[in-house]
Design an enzyme around this catalytic site. Structure first.
Site, PDB file in Angstrom:
ATOM      1  N   SER A 103      54.081 -21.753  -8.840  1.00 35.36           N
ATOM      2  CA  SER A 103      55.189 -20.802  -8.862  1.00 35.36           C
ATOM      3  C   SER A 103      54.783 -19.365  -8.546  1.00 35.36           C
ATOM      4  CB  SER A 103      55.877 -20.901 -10.218  1.00 35.36           C
ATOM      5  OG  SER A 103      57.043 -20.139 -10.212  1.00 35.36           O
ATOM      6  N   HIS A 104      54.983 -18.483  -9.512  1.00 34.44           N
ATOM      7  CA  HIS A 104      54.740 -17.057  -9.287  1.00 34.44           C
ATOM      8  C   HIS A 104      53.267 -16.685  -9.383  1.00 34.44           C
ATOM      9  CE1 HIS A 104      55.167 -17.970 -13.497  1.00 34.44           C
ATOM     10  NE2 HIS A 104      54.463 -16.904 -13.770  1.00 34.44           N
TER      11      HIS A 104
ATOM     12  N   ASP B 288      60.524 -16.354  -5.622  1.00 33.98           N
ATOM     13  CA  ASP B 288      59.112 -16.480  -6.009  1.00 33.98           C
ATOM     14  C   ASP B 288      58.396 -17.551  -5.186  1.00 33.98           C
ATOM     15  OD1 ASP B 288      60.351 -18.694  -7.143  1.00 33.98           O
ATOM     16  OD2 ASP B 288      58.998 -18.737  -8.859  1.00 33.98           O
TER      17      ASP B 288
ATOM     18  N   ASP C  60      57.714 -20.726  -5.448  1.00 29.53           N
ATOM     19  CA  ASP C  60      58.310 -22.042  -5.205  1.00 29.53           C
ATOM     20  C   ASP C  60      59.830 -21.990  -5.070  1.00 29.53           C
ATOM     21  OD1 ASP C  60      58.486 -21.376  -7.911  1.00 29.53           O
ATOM     22  OD2 ASP C  60      58.581 -23.469  -8.536  1.00 29.53           O
TER      23      ASP C  60
ATOM     24  N   ASP D 218      62.332 -20.898  -7.022  1.00 27.81           N
ATOM     25  CA  ASP D 218      63.305 -21.145  -8.095  1.00 27.81           C
ATOM     26  C   ASP D 218      63.717 -19.872  -8.832  1.00 27.81           C
ATOM     27  OD1 ASP D 218      60.885 -20.896  -9.362  1.00 27.81           O
ATOM     28  OD2 ASP D 218      61.017 -22.774 -10.489  1.00 27.81           O
ATOM     29  N   ARG D 219      63.008 -18.760  -8.591  1.00 29.82           N
ATOM     30  CA  ARG D 219      63.400 -17.509  -9.247  1.00 29.82           C
ATOM     31  C   ARG D 219      64.143 -16.603  -8.275  1.00 29.82           C
ATOM     32  NH1 ARG D 219      58.734 -15.471 -13.350  1.00 29.82           N
ATOM     33  NH2 ARG D 219      58.119 -17.533 -14.099  1.00 29.82           N
TER      34      ARG D 219
ATOM     35  N   LYS E  63      65.977 -24.349 -11.773  1.00 30.74           N
ATOM     36  CA  LYS E  63      66.554 -23.062 -11.448  1.00 30.74           C
ATOM     37  C   LYS E  63      66.468 -22.884  -9.940  1.00 30.74           C
ATOM     38  CE  LYS E  63      62.368 -20.519 -12.912  1.00 30.74           C
ATOM     39  NZ  LYS E  63      61.511 -21.423 -13.688  1.00 30.74           N
TER      40      LYS E  63
HETATM   41  C1  VG1 Z   1      57.422 -18.571 -17.500  1.00 36.60           C
HETATM   42  C2  VG1 Z   1      58.784 -18.018 -17.861  1.00 36.60           C
HETATM   43  C3  VG1 Z   1      59.759 -19.157 -18.116  1.00 36.60           C
HETATM   44  C4  VG1 Z   1      59.797 -20.072 -16.896  1.00 36.60           C
HETATM   45  C5  VG1 Z   1      58.399 -20.545 -16.558  1.00 36.60           C
HETATM   46  C6  VG1 Z   1      58.361 -21.350 -15.288  1.00 36.60           C
HETATM   47  O1  VG1 Z   1      56.906 -19.328 -18.576  1.00 36.60           O
HETATM   48  O2  VG1 Z   1      58.690 -17.185 -18.984  1.00 36.60           O
HETATM   49  O3  VG1 Z   1      61.018 -18.621 -18.406  1.00 36.60           O
HETATM   50  O4  VG1 Z   1      60.605 -21.193 -17.143  1.00 36.60           O
HETATM   51  O5  VG1 Z   1      57.544 -19.408 -16.363  1.00 36.60           O
HETATM   52  O6  VG1 Z   1      58.897 -20.635 -14.227  1.00 36.60           O
HETATM   53  P1  VG1 Z   1      55.831 -18.753 -19.624  1.00 36.60           P
HETATM   54  O7  VG1 Z   1      55.462 -19.902 -20.502  1.00 36.60           O
HETATM   55  O8  VG1 Z   1      54.687 -18.217 -18.814  1.00 36.60           O
HETATM   56  O9  VG1 Z   1      56.521 -17.651 -20.354  1.00 36.60           O
HETATM   57  V1  VG1 Z   1      58.234 -20.820 -12.707  1.00 36.60           V
HETATM   58  O10 VG1 Z   1      59.202 -19.995 -11.610  1.00 36.60           O
HETATM   59  O11 VG1 Z   1      56.716 -20.317 -12.966  1.00 36.60           O
HETATM   60  O12 VG1 Z   1      58.285 -22.440 -12.428  1.00 36.60           O
HETATM   61 CO    CO Z   2      58.966 -20.574  -9.795  1.00 34.79          CO
END
Ligand code: VG1
Ligand code: CO
Length: 545
Positions: free
Chosen positions: A113-114, A279, A281, A283-284, A378
């Site tokens: 992801s990010h 982001d 992948d 989804d954000r 998302k």
């Molecule tokens: C973070 C965010 C959470 C989100 C998760 C995955 O998790 O706070 O809201 O669902 O990333 O998003 P954490 O445990 O680091 O707080 V993504 O776009 O990374 O799949």
């Molecule tokens: Co993501």
């Protein structure tokens, strides 16, 4: 087709976090590391023989290698067909859409992801169920247990597949279908929104938007949807070619990592009226108006309040859901609409059962994630189109829409402070000491603020009754203000402490107070109660969003 069983031994720490297993690429590249985890997933499943698996990722470094490994293992475990995005690309929401459309057995999504990418960056893998959503905690717990006792993995001998051409090939008895990664997803989004109306908005000379794909997976999706289908001028999508290392950047759409976009919208010479980003992948989402960044929690509330303007949601919302640390702005909209509002732990996997049961229609998280029952993830571009549809109908700038929303519902002033890369032991100590003091906190005063209640959030899924403990410590004040503390479950280095701060301001005369100023007393309280500086040595957070 001969299945080869390769002896292996367990690796420690293959425990999925908030969203799958995320580790450094250097960790994933160790011999048998990926194979062990994939075998543990396949061992935890049952009945996959002859079924369809969806496979793709955000295109980050190691995506291509991992896909070839997983294809051979999918053939060995007996899948009948694998749908793979061309060049191994599938955004997270697109993978969810493909699983649902083709009624696949499940899917494997490769993404961190990010988190940053490249040979020294991060890689990740997660399993999604047949509903298109991330596997729940009982599944991921079972996968982790399996990784700890694994003694071999199954594969077949077969040359690498050329992933660049759409069409069908085979690995032994298993069909590999290479599909257009964008088509099914674009078709789904087109069915939800008023594309004609959005196209008219994008054609107006006084409206100009920029979508920043941050060199990550949404580039091809945004190009197809915004420029090709909706006719936005060429160049609307920037940084639109997915790169394995995201050009060295951090594909996290927030004011820190998408500072260029925020700056462009703050500069009247840019001529821009609306900005958005997604982001790694896809989804954000980040939504930016002229000189105005929409807080993700506010965005969720605005989407809910304006649902009647959107074709797919015009007939009403069954309910809404937000993660616990997300601000309570959407709760106020739900109350006004007379619909339920669910509060879940952080992570999209907790929304799946509510969506499947038809209890809610829109969901969101403070971390720039919003989505609906159209998929079970998302969805970044979905949120951008939803906003465009609202702007097209209401003919107002994004900041005016948010300010009007505050006037009607009050403003939940909100911010998240992240302390990244602190020592794991320090993070654990901070949380444990805070947890141990919870019972004494009510009634005590810090920085002139009085604590009314304090607890460690536990959640019972109202649909399946499953219980999740220790999902974040909440400090609640008399006036409804909150400070929430959690350790991140997506990082790969040390620990990240997230402090979520929220204060409700009803008086419109005070809505323009800058966010950090309005929250300053709460920041002081959070530090005093949790002893952040004393334990971590950090005086300031690394990222404020
Ligand atoms: C973070 C965010 C959470 C989100 C998760 C995955 O998790 O706070 O809201 O669902 O990333 O998003 P954490 O445990 O680091 O707080 V993504 O776009 O990374 O799949
Ligand atoms: Co993501």
């Amino acid at each position: 087709m001969q299945v080869i069983s390769v002896p292996s031994t367990p690796f420690s720490g293959q425990k999925p976090g908030t969203s799958g297993l995320r580790k450094k690429v250097t960790v994933f590249r160790q011999a048998r590391y990926l194979e062990n985890f994939v075998q543990a997933i396949f061992d935890t499943l049952s009945g996959q023989q002859g079924q369809t698996l969806v496979l793709g990722g955000d295109g980050r470094y190691y995506n291509d290698v991992a896909i070839q490994t997983i294809l051979r293992m999918a053939a060995a475990t007996g899948f009948g067909r694998v749908l793979v995005g061309r060049n191994g690309i599938l955004s997270t929401p697109a993978a969810s859409a493909v699983i649902r459309k083709w009624q696949a057995f499940g899917g494997i999504i490769l993404s961190a992801s990010h988190n940053s990418g490249g040979p020294d960056g991060d890689f990740g893998i997660k399993y999604n169920l047949g509903n298109g959503g991330p596997a729940n905690e009982s599944f991921t717990d079972a996968v982790y247990l399996r990784t700890q006792e694994i003694s071999s993995y199954d594969t077949v001998e077969s040359p690498d597949i050329d992933l660049s051409k759409e069409g069908e090939t085979r690995i032994g008895d298993m069909v590999v279908s290479i599909i257009d990664p964008v088509a099914d997803y674009a078709e789904l989004l087109e069915s939800l929104f008023d594309f004609d109306r959005i196209a008219r908005l994008l054609a107006r000379p006084d409206f100009r938007m920029r979508f920043d794909a941050m060199h990550a997976v949404t580039g091809p999706y945004a190009l197809e949807i915004l420029e090709n289908r909706l006719g936005a001028p060429p160049g609307t999508v920037v940084n639109g070619i997915p790169l394995p290392d995201f050009a060295g950047g951090h594909p996290d759409p927030n004011p820190v990592y998408a500072a260029d976009l925020v700056a462009a919208l703050a500069d009247s010479r840019s001529g821009l009226s609306f900005g958005a980003a997604s982001d790694g992948d896809g989804d954000r989402n980040m939504i930016v108006g002229r000189n105005f960044v929409v807080s993700p929690s506010d965005s969720l509330a605005v989407l809910a309040a304006n649902h009647a303007l959107i074709p797919a949601y015009a007939s009403g919302l069954a309910g809404v859901a937000r993660s616990m640390p997300t601000s309570c702005a959407v709760d106020r909209v739900a109350a006004a609409l007379g619909i339920p509002c669910y509060e879940t732990p952080t992570g999209w996997k907790y929304f799946g059962s509510l969506l499947d049961a038809g209890r809610c229609t829109l969901c969101g998280e403070e971390s720039a994630g919003t989505g609906s029952n159209h998929v079970r993830e998302k969805d970044g571009l979905w949120a951008v189109l939803y906003w465009l549809n609202i702007l097209a109908v209401r003919d107002l700038p994004a900041d005016v829409i948010v300010r009007e929303h505050w006037r009607r519902f009050g403003r939940n002033v909100y911010s998240r402070h992240d302390y990244e890369g602190i020592e794991i032991a320090q993070g654990d100590r901070l949380m444990n000491e805070l947890r141990a003091r919870l019972a004494q906190l009510p009634g005590s005063e810090y920085e002139g603020l009085r604590i009314a209640a304090a607890d460690d959030f536990a959640y019972v899924d109202p649909v399946d009754g499953s219980r999740s403990e220790r999902q974040g410590i909440r400090i609640l004040l008399d006036d409804g203000s909150r400070a929430v503390f959690r350790l991140s479950g997506t990082g790969t280095e040390g620990a990240t402490l997230r402090v979520y701060l929220e204060r409700f301001i009803a008086d419109p005369g005070e809505h323009e107070i800058p966010t950090q100023e309005a929250l300053a007393p709460l920041v002081g309280l959070a530090d005093a109660v949790a002893r952040i500086a004393a334990i971590t040595g950090r005086k300031e957070p690394d990222v404020i969003s």
